[in-house]
Design an enzyme around this catalytic site. Structure first.
Site, mmCIF file in Angstrom:
data_model
loop_
_atom_site.group_PDB
_atom_site.id
_atom_site.type_symbol
_atom_site.label_atom_id
_atom_site.label_comp_id
_atom_site.label_asym_id
_atom_site.label_seq_id
_atom_site.Cartn_x
_atom_site.Cartn_y
_atom_site.Cartn_z
ATOM 1 N N ARG A 35 0.819 -1.200 0.000
ATOM 2 C CA ARG A 35 0.000 0.000 0.000
ATOM 3 C C ARG A 35 0.859 1.260 0.000
ATOM 4 O O ARG A 35 0.415 2.318 -0.401
ATOM 5 C CB ARG A 35 -0.864 -0.046 1.260
ATOM 6 C CG ARG A 35 -2.045 0.841 1.252
ATOM 7 C CD ARG A 35 -2.901 0.539 2.444
ATOM 8 N NE ARG A 35 -2.097 0.065 3.595
ATOM 9 C CZ ARG A 35 -2.616 -0.182 4.782
ATOM 10 N NH1 ARG A 35 -3.896 -0.015 4.991
ATOM 11 N NH2 ARG A 35 -1.861 -0.607 5.769
ATOM 12 N N LYS B 25 0.729 -18.867 6.541
ATOM 13 C CA LYS B 25 -0.128 -19.125 7.684
ATOM 14 C C LYS B 25 -0.542 -17.785 8.294
ATOM 15 O O LYS B 25 0.158 -16.792 8.066
ATOM 16 C CB LYS B 25 0.602 -19.989 8.698
ATOM 17 C CG LYS B 25 1.649 -19.224 9.544
ATOM 18 C CD LYS B 25 2.091 -20.037 10.717
ATOM 19 C CE LYS B 25 2.829 -19.181 11.714
ATOM 20 N NZ LYS B 25 3.347 -19.888 12.858
ATOM 21 N N ASP C 139 4.252 -24.048 4.668
ATOM 22 C CA ASP C 139 4.584 -24.287 6.072
ATOM 23 C C ASP C 139 6.104 -24.325 6.067
ATOM 24 O O ASP C 139 6.697 -25.301 5.615
ATOM 25 C CB ASP C 139 4.006 -25.612 6.561
ATOM 26 C CG ASP C 139 4.241 -25.776 8.052
ATOM 27 O OD1 ASP C 139 5.345 -25.426 8.512
ATOM 28 O OD2 ASP C 139 3.334 -26.238 8.754
ATOM 29 N N HIS C 140 6.723 -23.234 6.521
ATOM 30 C CA HIS C 140 8.163 -23.135 6.275
ATOM 31 C C HIS C 140 8.961 -24.208 7.010
ATOM 32 O O HIS C 140 10.104 -24.475 6.665
ATOM 33 C CB HIS C 140 8.693 -21.728 6.576
ATOM 34 C CG HIS C 140 8.672 -21.357 8.011
ATOM 35 N ND1 HIS C 140 7.571 -20.843 8.628
ATOM 36 C CD2 HIS C 140 9.618 -21.454 8.955
ATOM 37 C CE1 HIS C 140 7.853 -20.628 9.893
ATOM 38 N NE2 HIS C 140 9.085 -20.984 10.127
ATOM 39 N N LYS D 267 12.768 -26.749 5.855
ATOM 40 C CA LYS D 267 14.026 -26.836 6.595
ATOM 41 C C LYS D 267 14.816 -28.072 6.160
ATOM 42 O O LYS D 267 14.246 -29.131 5.938
ATOM 43 C CB LYS D 267 13.744 -26.906 8.103
ATOM 44 C CG LYS D 267 13.261 -25.576 8.666
ATOM 45 C CD LYS D 267 12.997 -25.696 10.155
ATOM 46 C CE LYS D 267 12.431 -24.417 10.708
ATOM 47 N NZ LYS D 267 13.431 -23.347 10.857
ATOM 48 N N GLU E 79 10.507 -21.739 22.159
ATOM 49 C CA GLU E 79 11.068 -20.419 21.858
ATOM 50 C C GLU E 79 11.466 -19.762 23.166
ATOM 51 O O GLU E 79 10.795 -19.946 24.179
ATOM 52 C CB GLU E 79 10.021 -19.550 21.156
ATOM 53 C CG GLU E 79 9.605 -20.103 19.801
ATOM 54 C CD GLU E 79 8.491 -19.294 19.186
ATOM 55 O OE1 GLU E 79 8.799 -18.383 18.418
ATOM 56 O OE2 GLU E 79 7.321 -19.556 19.502
ATOM 57 N N HIS F 182 2.743 -26.476 12.042
ATOM 58 C CA HIS F 182 4.123 -26.988 12.049
ATOM 59 C C HIS F 182 4.276 -28.332 12.771
ATOM 60 O O HIS F 182 4.866 -29.258 12.247
ATOM 61 C CB HIS F 182 5.068 -25.987 12.728
ATOM 62 C CG HIS F 182 4.962 -24.603 12.178
ATOM 63 N ND1 HIS F 182 4.946 -24.327 10.841
ATOM 64 C CD2 HIS F 182 4.865 -23.399 12.794
ATOM 65 C CE1 HIS F 182 4.852 -23.024 10.659
ATOM 66 N NE2 HIS F 182 4.795 -22.435 11.823
ATOM 67 N N LYS G 116 6.299 -20.250 24.330
ATOM 68 C CA LYS G 116 7.134 -19.053 24.289
ATOM 69 C C LYS G 116 7.759 -18.850 25.658
ATOM 70 O O LYS G 116 7.248 -19.329 26.658
ATOM 71 C CB LYS G 116 6.273 -17.852 23.915
ATOM 72 C CG LYS G 116 5.724 -18.003 22.498
ATOM 73 C CD LYS G 116 5.331 -16.698 21.897
ATOM 74 C CE LYS G 116 4.909 -16.843 20.454
ATOM 75 N NZ LYS G 116 6.010 -16.961 19.510
HETATM 76 P P1 NAD Z 1 3.346 -7.074 8.059
HETATM 77 O O1 NAD Z 1 2.232 -6.488 8.818
HETATM 78 O O2 NAD Z 1 4.734 -6.779 8.464
HETATM 79 O O3 NAD Z 1 3.217 -6.646 6.516
HETATM 80 C C1 NAD Z 1 1.997 -6.570 5.865
HETATM 81 C C2 NAD Z 1 2.168 -6.056 4.453
HETATM 82 O O4 NAD Z 1 0.871 -5.895 3.893
HETATM 83 C C3 NAD Z 1 2.851 -4.690 4.354
HETATM 84 O O5 NAD Z 1 3.694 -4.706 3.203
HETATM 85 C C4 NAD Z 1 1.677 -3.746 4.115
HETATM 86 O O6 NAD Z 1 2.018 -2.600 3.367
HETATM 87 C C5 NAD Z 1 0.768 -4.615 3.301
HETATM 88 N N1 NAD Z 1 -0.620 -4.150 3.333
HETATM 89 C C6 NAD Z 1 -1.404 -3.938 4.409
HETATM 90 N N2 NAD Z 1 -2.612 -3.461 4.011
HETATM 91 C C7 NAD Z 1 -2.588 -3.400 2.670
HETATM 92 C C8 NAD Z 1 -3.522 -2.993 1.672
HETATM 93 N N3 NAD Z 1 -4.757 -2.551 1.970
HETATM 94 N N4 NAD Z 1 -3.139 -3.055 0.380
HETATM 95 C C9 NAD Z 1 -1.912 -3.484 0.036
HETATM 96 N N5 NAD Z 1 -0.985 -3.877 0.929
HETATM 97 C C10 NAD Z 1 -1.315 -3.831 2.232
HETATM 98 O O7 NAD Z 1 3.081 -8.646 8.028
HETATM 99 P P2 NAD Z 1 4.151 -9.838 7.885
HETATM 100 O O8 NAD Z 1 4.704 -10.144 9.218
HETATM 101 O O9 NAD Z 1 5.075 -9.556 6.782
HETATM 102 O O10 NAD Z 1 3.215 -11.063 7.518
HETATM 103 C C11 NAD Z 1 2.614 -11.250 6.252
HETATM 104 C C12 NAD Z 1 1.920 -12.599 6.221
HETATM 105 O O11 NAD Z 1 2.858 -13.613 6.452
HETATM 106 C C13 NAD Z 1 0.852 -12.780 7.285
HETATM 107 O O12 NAD Z 1 -0.154 -13.630 6.765
HETATM 108 C C14 NAD Z 1 1.587 -13.481 8.396
HETATM 109 O O13 NAD Z 1 0.721 -14.230 9.213
HETATM 110 C C15 NAD Z 1 2.482 -14.389 7.577
HETATM 111 N N6 NAD Z 1 3.685 -14.826 8.265
HETATM 112 C C16 NAD Z 1 4.630 -13.935 8.676
HETATM 113 C C17 NAD Z 1 5.777 -14.392 9.275
HETATM 114 C C18 NAD Z 1 6.856 -13.443 9.710
HETATM 115 O O14 NAD Z 1 7.886 -13.922 10.140
HETATM 116 N N7 NAD Z 1 6.678 -12.157 9.607
HETATM 117 C C19 NAD Z 1 5.967 -15.756 9.493
HETATM 118 C C20 NAD Z 1 4.990 -16.650 9.067
HETATM 119 C C21 NAD Z 1 3.857 -16.168 8.443
#
Ligand code: NAD
Length: 484
Positions: free
Chosen positions: A46, A143, A172-173, A177, A211, A235, A334
């Site tokens: 966004r 996820k 599922d990362h 691994k 963790e 996981h 955790k």
């Molecule tokens: P985050 O909140 O850091 O990032 C979200 C992203 O979505 C940002 O780039 C934001 O700009 C974008 N966004 C939000 N609203 C928007 C809109 N209306 N239009 C366009 N873009 C929009 O989230 P994250 O931690 O990167 O996680 C993303 C996904 O990955 C989630 O489903 C989360 O559950 C999953 N996930 C994350 C991790 C991790 O380590 N961060 C691990 C496993 C799974």
């Protein structure tokens, strides 16, 4: 091996996942020469970034998460990135994306949804409305896939309106691994283990994902999930499947997933009586972790009425011929004593000892598959203590630490998984029926807790969880393997 040309579109390209995992993983694949000249990465979110601003952001991500950056490789990688601002809930930006993609309608196209699941529907809808799906298109979702079976089904329906099952890659990362894949190599590329891999020779299995960190800034999200949804449903059950499945016909995606599905379906359902006896939920309170004082979960959340568990231990049973009577002890939490993920396969003791009491205790063999940190596989065996002191026995590990065995960098799970998406190989991704079956086992547990307004047991940060979880396994005359 180089993959074919592709366009990878990352939604959520300014998020935490992109920063920590996706960009570094793609950089490494590029560095190793796996990305062809025609590999393009189109990043959207966004935020109104200019091209240069995004390049700087991406460079910052690599600087933070990659060791020993090579300037020429960074430059080549950054040149692959195109940034487009799209608010997925609105119209602006989609046409630009379409223009870029439609310039190359015949290359592999992958959409990576690195955004909150609430947006999956809107994004899939946008992709469909703008006719961006070709025969070579795939979609990757992260996820959590739902918060229960019903919401997972709804999510899968939504995605299924635009993509066919063979186009959907549910990550599922843990499955990416190295050690997890090694579990399959160990089981099915060695004659040694498979004959022993059953109730006649295995006493029990432990799967621990511990963790040391707390929920930190993610308390708001975490409170709607809890350890069972966040770790066990996906996981830990996936790891359990890989330990317990029958040998698949081949490494073909459906052969492997068919076998995993059978395991999930064979999990003995948890009744309220079993939940009482075989499950312990916990929530951390203040304590010490990594040498410093840390606050409790409720303090981090800023509320004192949360019943969300930050720890769960479960004694699970797989009701089939191979595993009848072999408990699978699962636990995750955790703010535990240390950060460790491992699978411990505990073999049965020898049937009879020929050694006298001076030989000492003869411990049963144990196979330890460690996922993190220090990925590796260890087999605990008994040997004679060296020297002339008589027949004294000692347990030693036959140790294969990957860091020592292979002097190469251990690739991150995302590197393998993203390349599998490009190759179209779904072996390490969850099929829809697996997700449904995992929820079918987890849902009753959630319902039992909700109905009972079950209060999690408090545990001090920096410990191994509530003492009841230790009692859970010790009642059976067994102990958690805490030292690896
Ligand atoms: P985050 O909140 O850091 O990032 C979200 C992203 O979505 C940002 O780039 C934001 O700009 C974008 N966004 C939000 N609203 C928007 C809109 N209306 N239009 C366009 N873009 C929009 O989230 P994250 O931690 O990167 O996680 C993303 C996904 O990955 C989630 O489903 C989360 O559950 C999953 N996930 C994350 C991790 C991790 O380590 N961060 C691990 C496993 C799974």
């Amino acid at each position: 091996i180089e993959v074919d040309d592709f366009d990878l579109v990352v939604f959520g390209g300014t998020g935490d996942l992109a920063h920590r995992k996706l960009l570094p993983a793609l950089y490494h694949r590029d560095l190793d020469g796996q990305l062809p000249a025609g590999a393009r990465i189109i990043v959207t979110s966004r935020r109104e970034f200019t091209h240069d601003e995004y390049q700087a952001w991406a460079e910052g991500a690599l600087g933070e998460h990659v060791k020993d950056l090579e300037p020429a490789a960074v430059k080549r990688f950054l040149a692959r990135l195109t940034y487009i601002a799209i608010d997925v809930a609105a119209e602006a930006g989609w046409a630009d994306l379409g223009k870029i993609l439609n310039a190359r309608p015949n290359v592999i196209r992958a959409f990576y949804l690195a955004v909150a699941p609430d947006f999956f529907g809107t994004i899939c809808d946008g992709i469909g409305r703008h006719n961006l799906v070709t025969s070579k298109t795939r979609v990757v979702i992260e996820k959590p896939i739902g918060k229960d079976g019903k919401s997972a089904q709804a999510l899968n329906e939504t995605i299924g309106k635009v993509f066919k099952e063979h186009q959907i890659f549910r990550i599922d990362h843990y499955l990416g691994k190295e050690t997890v894949q090694n579990l399959m190599a160990l089981r099915f590329a060695n004659a040694l283990f498979e004959p022993l891999w059953n109730a006649a020779h295995i006493d029990h299995v432990q799967i621990t994902v511990a963790e040391s960190l707390g929920v930190g800034g993610r308390a708001g999200y975490y409170d709607t999930a809890g350890a069972l949804r966040d770790m066990v449903q996906n996981h830990i059950l996936q790891l359990l499947c890989l330990v317990a499945m029958e040998p698949p016909e081949s490494m073909n995606a459906d052969s492997v997933r068919d076998e995993k599905l059978k395991v999930l379906k064979a999990l003995a359902p948890i009744t309220p009586e079993l939940a009482e006896k075989h499950i312990v939920r916990g929530q951390y309170k203040a304590g010490a972790s990594d040498g410093g004082a840390v606050p409790g979960y409720l303090d981090e959340l800023g509320r004192d009425d949360s019943l969300t568990e930050t720890f769960v231990a479960i004694k699970a049973q797989i009701a089939n011929w191979r595993w009848a009577g072999v408990p699978f002890y699962l636990r995750t939490g955790k703010r535990l004593a240390t950060r460790v993920s491992e699978i411990v396969v505990q073999f049965r003791p020898i049937p009879h000892s020929i050694f006298g009491p001076e030989a000492g205790v003869i411990s049963a063999n144990r196979l330890i598959i460690r996922l993190q940190p220090d990925e590796g596989v260890k087999m605990q065996v008994m040997i004679k203590d060296p020297g002339p002191g008589g027949m004294r026995l000692r347990q030693v590990p036959l140790d294969m630490s990957f860091a020592d065995a292979f002097k190469v960098r251990n690739p991150d799970a995302y590197e393998r998984l993203i390349m599998d998406v490009i190759r179209g190989n779904q072996t390490l991704f969850m099929r829809r029926d697996e997700v449904d079956a995992a929820w079918a086992w987890v849902d009753p547990i959630l319902e039992i807790w909700a109905a009972a307004k079950d209060q999690p047991k408090a545990y001090t940060s920096g410990t191994w969880g509530p003492s009841a979880s230790i009692a859970l396994i010790e009642r059976d005359g067994r102990t958690w393997a805490e030292d690896g």
